[in-house]
Write an enzyme that holds these catalytic residues in place. Structure first.
Site, short mmCIF file in Angstrom:
data_model
loop_
_atom_site.label_atom_id
_atom_site.label_comp_id
_atom_site.label_asym_id
_atom_site.label_seq_id
_atom_site.Cartn_x
_atom_site.Cartn_y
_atom_site.Cartn_z
CE LYS A 196 -3.71 2.30 2.59
NZ LYS A 196 -4.56 2.23 3.79
NE ARG A 206 -5.64 9.30 3.17
CZ ARG A 206 -4.35 9.43 2.90
NH1 ARG A 206 -3.89 10.60 2.51
NH2 ARG A 206 -3.54 8.39 3.01
CD GLU A 260 6.47 -4.15 3.77
OE1 GLU A 260 5.72 -4.92 4.41
OE2 GLU A 260 7.16 -3.27 4.32
CE LYS A 275 -6.28 2.03 -0.91
NZ LYS A 275 -6.93 2.08 0.41
CB SER A 301 -11.32 7.10 -3.93
OG SER A 301 -10.13 7.59 -3.33
CE1 TYR A 340 -14.87 3.26 -3.09
CE2 TYR A 340 -12.82 3.46 -4.31
CZ TYR A 340 -13.50 3.42 -3.10
OH TYR A 340 -12.81 3.53 -1.92
#
Length: 353
Positions: A196, A206, A260, A275, A301, A340
């Protein structure tokens, strides 16, 4: 004899192109992120994300039923927490009667086969908008992980199928696995946000949850009506990191993402996530090649908002660019796409059958 190989033979018409297509999309490739608010019969559009809403639990349940009927099989859920419930510990995150826990129970009761992956991070519950507990001007890794374990177990108790840690604390996947197993939830999976990045593409998200990092002292400007609460907040004021770069990844780095993801898989993650999406397809492919678990990609988003804005201006064909981006994410190696656009894309795919 010239040319011996003619690639255009396989592009002559749609029937041939469909026969040799290397990548396909279906509604079951998508997970829909959902924002949940307190109250009843609440549906508020997020200005920076046209077509995306914060819904109360009752309307969320109805939306989930529609998604399932379209062939979408997973939802990633987030809650907008009342300011009065926020502090620097995030304790509301594991309240068995909290908004997230109520939402999980309601969705699972109404649509048992829908896979629920609630977000595991403290930022919606933090007065500072950070994903962890702040001590001495920094995010305290191990104390935060302890809090995340409590949060994840409470989600499992409510009926979650997977927990989705998005915090980027070190070692949290192992501790979550140990905590879930110790509580008897050996079949609850972990979809870890492994790579991320600290990205500017998260802005509209946010806005949706009011979870942007806050500067030192900003917490006291919140509309707390009770003097005792205000005193408590003032007592807790500490030096606050201005952004999330001490735990989210530097977008200049590639090898770090592989490391990671491998660590998370070794610690017990059932899925790993990259992400954002479109701007990070090289990372998606690298991670896909490095791990032996499914790779999820979050089409975030900001990526959604840019398409919506450009389409509204008439600069892009909305449906064509939407499907192209989703196909490219799948082609890069995604097993599941959190987007989305999930509902819109599913409707389009179903209509073309």
């Amino acid at each position: 004899m010239f040319p011996l190989h003619r690639g255009r033979r396989l592009r002559q018409n749609q029937s041939i192109r469909s026969l040799v297509s290397e990548t396909t999309l279906s509604p079951s490739d998508f997970m829909f992120p959902m924002f949940i608010a307190e109250g009843e019969n609440i549906k508020v559009e997020i200005p920076s994300m046209p077509g995306i809403f914060r819904r109360s639990i009752d309307l969320t349940v109805e939306e989930v039923k529609e998604l399932f009927a379209l062939g979408i099989r997973a939802v990633n859920i987030y809650v907008k927490v009342d300011e009065s419930l926020k502090d620097n510990t995030g304790k509301e995150a594991w309240n068995p009667n909290g908004l997230m826990q109520q939402a999980i129970k309601a969705i699972k009761k109404a649509c048992p086969e829908m896979i629920i992956m609630p977000d595991v991070a403290l930022d919606p519950y933090s007065i500072y908008g950070h994903d962890g507990i702040i001590k001495n001007g920094d995010i305290e890794n191990d104390d935060t992980v302890d809090a995340l374990v409590k949060m994840a177990v409470s989600h499992a108790q409510a009926g979650a199928d997977f927990v989705a840690p998005s915090d980027m604390m070190d070692g949290r996947v192992l501790r979550l696995r140990q905590g879930l197993d110790a509580a008897g939830f050996t079949n609850v999976g972990i979809m870890s946000y492994s790579a991320k990045y600290a990205s500017a593409f998260y802005g509209p998200f946010r806005d949706a949850l009011d979870s942007a990092p806050k500067e030192t002292g900003e917490a006291v400007t919140e509309p707390l009506e009770v003097v005792a609460e205000l005193v408590e907040v003032v007592a807790e004021l500490v030096e606050v990191p201005k952004d999330k770069k001490t735990y989210q990844m530097d977008y200049a780095n590639r090898i770090e993402a592989i490391k990671e993801a491998v660590w998370d898989a070794e610690e017990g993650a059932d899925m790993v996530m990259v992400k954002p999406g479109i701007a990070y397809l090289d990372i998606v492919r690298e991670v896909k090649n490095a791990v032996n678990v499914p790779v999820t990609v979050f089409h975030v988003s900001g990526e959604y908002a840019m398409i919506k804005a450009a389409a509204e201006k008439g600069w892009l064909d909305h449906d064509k660019i939407m499907m192209e981006q989703l196909m490219c994410i799948k082609r890069a190696g995604a097993s599941l796409i959190s987007t989305y656009f999930a509902k819109e894309a599913a409707i389009l795919l179903n209509s073309s059958k």
